[in-house]
Design a protein around this motif. Structure first.
Motif, PDB file in Angstrom:
ATOM      1  N   SER A 123      72.310   2.633   3.476  1.00 29.60           N
ATOM      2  CA  SER A 123      70.700   2.017   3.335  1.00 29.60           C
ATOM      3  C   SER A 123      70.439   0.975   4.370  1.00 29.60           C
ATOM      4  O   SER A 123      69.695   0.468   4.164  1.00 29.60           O
ATOM      5  N   LEU A 124      71.580   0.585   4.786  1.00 28.97           N
ATOM      6  CA  LEU A 124      71.525  -0.463   5.709  1.00 28.97           C
ATOM      7  C   LEU A 124      70.258  -0.217   7.256  1.00 28.97           C
ATOM      8  O   LEU A 124      69.732  -1.024   7.321  1.00 28.97           O
ATOM      9  N   LEU A 125      70.401   1.234   7.095  1.00 28.47           N
ATOM     10  CA  LEU A 125      69.880   1.580   8.480  1.00 28.47           C
ATOM     11  C   LEU A 125      68.586   2.242   7.615  1.00 28.47           C
ATOM     12  O   LEU A 125      68.157   1.886   6.629  1.00 28.47           O
ATOM     13  N   PHE A 126      67.794   2.501   8.827  1.00 27.63           N
ATOM     14  CA  PHE A 126      66.289   3.696   8.681  1.00 27.63           C
ATOM     15  C   PHE A 126      66.790   4.503   8.468  1.00 27.63           C
ATOM     16  O   PHE A 126      65.938   4.859   9.928  1.00 27.63           O
ATOM     17  N   HIS A 127      66.372   5.692   8.080  1.00 18.88           N
ATOM     18  CA  HIS A 127      67.080   6.755   8.376  1.00 18.88           C
ATOM     19  C   HIS A 127      65.632   8.296   7.430  1.00 18.88           C
ATOM     20  O   HIS A 127      66.001   7.505   5.661  1.00 18.88           O
ATOM     21  N   LEU A 128      65.170   8.458   7.894  1.00 15.44           N
ATOM     22  CA  LEU A 128      64.432   9.737   7.253  1.00 15.44           C
ATOM     23  C   LEU A 128      65.096  10.632   7.047  1.00 15.44           C
ATOM     24  O   LEU A 128      65.860  10.938   7.823  1.00 15.44           O
ATOM     25  N   THR A 129      64.084  11.214   5.767  1.00 19.31           N
ATOM     26  CA  THR A 129      65.508  12.193   5.505  1.00 19.31           C
ATOM     27  C   THR A 129      65.174  13.351   6.407  1.00 19.31           C
ATOM     28  O   THR A 129      63.956  13.893   6.923  1.00 19.31           O
ATOM     29  N   PRO A 130      66.305  14.243   6.845  1.00 16.02           N
ATOM     30  CA  PRO A 130      66.024  15.411   7.554  1.00 16.02           C
ATOM     31  C   PRO A 130      65.422  16.780   7.056  1.00 16.02           C
ATOM     32  O   PRO A 130      64.888  16.612   5.749  1.00 16.02           O
ATOM     33  N   GLY A 131      64.492  16.557   8.188  1.00 10.40           N
ATOM     34  CA  GLY A 131      63.720  17.933   8.632  1.00 10.40           C
ATOM     35  C   GLY A 131      62.452  18.003   8.018  1.00 10.40           C
ATOM     36  O   GLY A 131      60.856  17.691   7.769  1.00 10.40           O
ATOM     37  N   THR A 132      62.269  16.065   7.098  1.00  6.88           N
ATOM     38  CA  THR A 132      61.032  15.731   7.210  1.00  6.88           C
ATOM     39  C   THR A 132      59.664  15.341   8.080  1.00  6.88           C
ATOM     40  O   THR A 132      58.540  14.877   8.166  1.00  6.88           O
ATOM     41  N   ALA A 133      60.550  14.406   9.255  1.00 11.29           N
ATOM     42  CA  ALA A 133      59.520  13.736  10.000  1.00 11.29           C
ATOM     43  C   ALA A 133      59.766  14.520  11.843  1.00 11.29           C
ATOM     44  O   ALA A 133      61.131  13.931  11.804  1.00 11.29           O
ATOM     45  N   GLU A 134      59.023  14.689  12.707  1.00 16.89           N
ATOM     46  CA  GLU A 134      59.446  14.021  13.855  1.00 16.89           C
ATOM     47  C   GLU A 134      58.697  13.223  14.615  1.00 16.89           C
ATOM     48  O   GLU A 134      57.472  12.981  14.292  1.00 16.89           O
ATOM     49  N   PRO A 135      58.915  12.416  15.576  1.00 12.25           N
ATOM     50  CA  PRO A 135      58.164  11.189  16.295  1.00 12.25           C
ATOM     51  C   PRO A 135      57.067  11.608  17.246  1.00 12.25           C
ATOM     52  O   PRO A 135      56.778  12.539  17.669  1.00 12.25           O
ATOM     53  N   ILE A 136      56.066  10.730  16.882  1.00 16.94           N
ATOM     54  CA  ILE A 136      54.837  10.799  17.598  1.00 16.94           C
ATOM     55  C   ILE A 136      54.334  10.018  18.588  1.00 16.94           C
ATOM     56  O   ILE A 136      54.815   9.116  18.933  1.00 16.94           O
ATOM     57  N   GLY A 137      55.044  10.490  20.356  1.00 21.03           N
ATOM     58  CA  GLY A 137      55.170   9.317  21.389  1.00 21.03           C
ATOM     59  C   GLY A 137      55.833   8.773  21.264  1.00 21.03           C
ATOM     60  O   GLY A 137      57.402   9.473  20.706  1.00 21.03           O
ATOM     61  N   ASP A 138      56.741   8.147  22.316  1.00 18.71           N
ATOM     62  CA  ASP A 138      57.150   7.730  22.755  1.00 18.71           C
ATOM     63  C   ASP A 138      57.866   6.141  21.813  1.00 18.71           C
ATOM     64  O   ASP A 138      58.573   4.838  22.733  1.00 18.71           O
ATOM     65  N   VAL A 139      56.736   5.291  21.550  1.00 14.84           N
ATOM     66  CA  VAL A 139      56.746   3.915  20.949  1.00 14.84           C
ATOM     67  C   VAL A 139      56.545   3.609  19.622  1.00 14.84           C
ATOM     68  O   VAL A 139      56.021   4.700  18.892  1.00 14.84           O
ATOM     69  N   VAL A 140      57.977   2.940  19.258  1.00 13.40           N
ATOM     70  CA  VAL A 140      57.810   1.893  18.094  1.00 13.40           C
ATOM     71  C   VAL A 140      57.033   0.646  17.717  1.00 13.40           C
ATOM     72  O   VAL A 140      57.543   0.052  19.062  1.00 13.40           O
TER      73      VAL A 140
END
Length: 277
Positions: free
Chosen positions: A136-153
């Motif tokens: 929970s210390l990390l920011f994991h998105l549930t597998p298979g639910t998201a992909e990044p848009i672009g290269d910038v956060v």
């Protein structure tokens, strides 16, 4: 010395989401969501050519800026700088490492832990209670639910150092951290998309162990729009064609979701509705 930092319990902030389609159906669904959540649905598709356009995140930076250190208390400037640098690396491992955010990998984060901090992380890694799972210390998105848009956060916020003392009377250097982190994401292979806005609070506790630092990340966060599901340690984005899963949001957070004050006082496992991100 034995010290178990509290697990980073994530207060998931659920957005009232929109459904696309013809106007009559959309209006009907808007009424349904308003009746259930107390707020109307909103429209928030991400422009893939300008994923932060029209939001406060346009003015944010693209990483975690590490300040220039000065001596603090008994700690000379070079030791404080080392703590700042390690804190920046931990935050990057949590929020900017794609294999971690989207793939669940934690190797970069692990590489920054040592001693009893590593022992604690390994002991609670994969705990059956998601609230105690050290991941929970990390920011994991549930597998298979998201992909990044672009290269910038986009990132906005600050870190600063203070002397501190834990509950056992042990002195340490606290690097306080408060940030807003914005990830534009889409459902894999589809156009539906959203900006995930995360409000991050907490510190990294640095203990002097034989002339070297032992770092204990100790932080919590709220994120939205995500589904308010408490039996998983990951975040599941809530897209604009979905009804909220899990608990329904209660009340309305009137402040801008980009304002760090919006979710500062949210309790553990507390859901709320947020505006467009």
């Amino acid at each position: 010395m034995t010290r178990n930092p509290r697990a980073a319990l994530c207060a998931a902030v659920v957005a009232a989401t929109a459904l696309t389609g013809c106007a009559p159906a959309e209006n009907l669904l808007n009424d349904v969501v308003r009746d259930v959540t107390g707020v109307p649905i909103t429209h928030d598709q991400v422009d893939r050519d300008d994923p932060f356009g029209g939001t406060e995140a346009e003015e944010y930076g693209e990483g975690f800026t590490v300040p220039e250190a000065a001596a603090i208390g008994e700690y000379p400037a070079d030791r404080v700088q080392e703590a700042y640098d390690t804190t920046g690396e931990l935050l990057e491992a949590v929020y900017l490492d794609r294999e971690s955010v989207f793939g669940g990998d934690d190797m970069r984060f692990r590489s920054l832990l040592s001693g009893q901090a590593m022992d604690w992380y390994e002991k609670y890694h994969g705990h059956e209670d998601p609230a105690l799972d050290s991941r929970s210390l990390l920011f994991h998105l549930t597998p298979g639910t998201a992909e990044p848009i672009g290269d910038v956060v986009k990132v906005d916020g600050r870190m600063w150092a203070e002397t501190a003392e834990d509950q056992y009377g042990m002195p340490y250097l606290a690097v306080r951290t408060e940030y807003t982190v914005v990830h534009p994401v889409a459902r894999p292979g589809e156009e539906v998309s959203v900006r995930l806005v995360t409000s991050h609070y907490g510190e990294v506790s640095f203990y002097d162990v034989g002339g070297r630092w032992e770092a204990w990340p100790n932080w919590w966060r709220s994120a939205g729009p995500v589904h308010c599901v408490w039996d998983e340690y990951t975040f599941t984005p809530a897209y604009s064609d979905e009804m909220p899963e899990g608990e329904r949001p209660e009340g309305w957070i009137e402040d801008d979701p980009y304002d760090l004050e919006s979710a500062r006082d949210m309790g553990e496992e507390e859901c709320g509705a947020i505006g467009a991100t």
